[in-house]
Design a protein around this motif. Structure first.
Motif, mmCIF file in Angstrom:
data_model
loop_
_atom_site.group_PDB
_atom_site.id
_atom_site.type_symbol
_atom_site.label_atom_id
_atom_site.label_comp_id
_atom_site.label_asym_id
_atom_site.label_seq_id
_atom_site.Cartn_x
_atom_site.Cartn_y
_atom_site.Cartn_z
ATOM 1 N N LEU A 38 0.827 -1.199 0.000
ATOM 2 C CA LEU A 38 0.000 0.000 0.000
ATOM 3 C C LEU A 38 0.869 1.259 0.000
ATOM 4 C CD1 LEU A 38 -2.960 0.793 0.045
ATOM 5 C CD2 LEU A 38 -2.897 0.670 2.530
ATOM 6 N N ARG A 39 1.939 1.247 0.770
ATOM 7 C CA ARG A 39 2.877 2.377 0.803
ATOM 8 C C ARG A 39 3.498 2.574 -0.576
ATOM 9 N NH1 ARG A 39 6.517 0.480 4.385
ATOM 10 N NH2 ARG A 39 4.939 0.671 5.994
ATOM 11 N N LYS A 40 3.898 1.475 -1.215
ATOM 12 C CA LYS A 40 4.484 1.545 -2.552
ATOM 13 C C LYS A 40 3.464 2.085 -3.558
ATOM 14 C CE LYS A 40 7.115 -1.350 -5.711
ATOM 15 N NZ LYS A 40 7.649 -2.697 -5.939
ATOM 16 N N HIS A 41 2.215 1.644 -3.443
ATOM 17 C CA HIS A 41 1.138 2.117 -4.316
ATOM 18 C C HIS A 41 0.960 3.629 -4.167
ATOM 19 C CE1 HIS A 41 -2.756 2.330 -6.305
ATOM 20 N NE2 HIS A 41 -3.242 2.908 -5.229
ATOM 21 N N LYS A 42 0.975 4.120 -2.935
ATOM 22 C CA LYS A 42 0.800 5.551 -2.699
ATOM 23 C C LYS A 42 1.979 6.336 -3.275
ATOM 24 C CE LYS A 42 0.320 9.103 0.769
ATOM 25 N NZ LYS A 42 0.309 9.454 2.171
ATOM 26 N N GLU A 43 3.190 5.836 -3.085
ATOM 27 C CA GLU A 43 4.375 6.524 -3.608
ATOM 28 C C GLU A 43 4.311 6.624 -5.130
ATOM 29 O OE1 GLU A 43 7.590 4.264 -1.989
ATOM 30 O OE2 GLU A 43 7.356 5.155 0.001
ATOM 31 N N LYS A 44 3.837 5.563 -5.783
ATOM 32 C CA LYS A 44 3.690 5.604 -7.248
ATOM 33 C C LYS A 44 2.698 6.675 -7.671
ATOM 34 C CE LYS A 44 4.655 1.005 -9.056
ATOM 35 N NZ LYS A 44 4.027 -0.175 -9.657
ATOM 36 N N LYS A 45 1.577 6.762 -6.951
ATOM 37 C CA LYS A 45 0.555 7.754 -7.304
ATOM 38 C C LYS A 45 1.074 9.167 -7.091
ATOM 39 C CE LYS A 45 -3.630 7.173 -7.296
ATOM 40 N NZ LYS A 45 -4.926 6.806 -7.733
ATOM 41 N N LEU A 46 1.899 9.382 -6.072
ATOM 42 C CA LEU A 46 2.419 10.715 -5.788
ATOM 43 C C LEU A 46 3.449 11.143 -6.841
ATOM 44 C CD1 LEU A 46 2.838 10.619 -1.910
ATOM 45 C CD2 LEU A 46 1.102 11.837 -3.235
ATOM 46 N N ARG A 47 4.148 10.197 -7.421
ATOM 47 C CA ARG A 47 5.151 10.521 -8.448
ATOM 48 C C ARG A 47 4.516 10.955 -9.751
ATOM 49 N NH1 ARG A 47 8.196 5.368 -8.677
ATOM 50 N NH2 ARG A 47 7.709 4.808 -6.571
ATOM 51 N N LYS A 48 3.274 10.566 -10.001
ATOM 52 C CA LYS A 48 2.600 10.909 -11.264
ATOM 53 C C LYS A 48 2.197 12.342 -11.312
ATOM 54 C CE LYS A 48 0.921 6.360 -12.392
ATOM 55 N NZ LYS A 48 -0.210 5.532 -12.677
#
Length: 71
Positions: free
Chosen positions: A61-71
């Protein structure tokens, strides 16, 4: 987990706890923004299995959030 999911996000969740010959199994499935996060763990203690599976899905979930923030 609320640190990783916005209030507007649709969250689907499923937790399965079962005993078997191999040991106590915990399965956790989260669906967040059309992404499926899954974790499972088998050990000799149900709480230990659940805690480990929860840790795995929190990392996803943390990795998923980090990916969304990079976009």
């Amino acid at each position: 987990m609320s640190n990783y999911i916005s209030d507007k996000a649709k969250l689907g969740k499923n937790v399965v706890l079962e005993k078997s010959k191999e040991g106590d199994k915990a399965e956790i499935t989260l669906t967040v923004s059309r992404n499926r996060l899954y974790s499972d763990e088998v050990s000799n203690d149900m709480m230990k299995s659940f805690d480990i599976a929860l840790g795995k899905v929190e990392r996803q979930l943390r990795k998923h959030k980090e990916k969304k923030l990079r976009k």
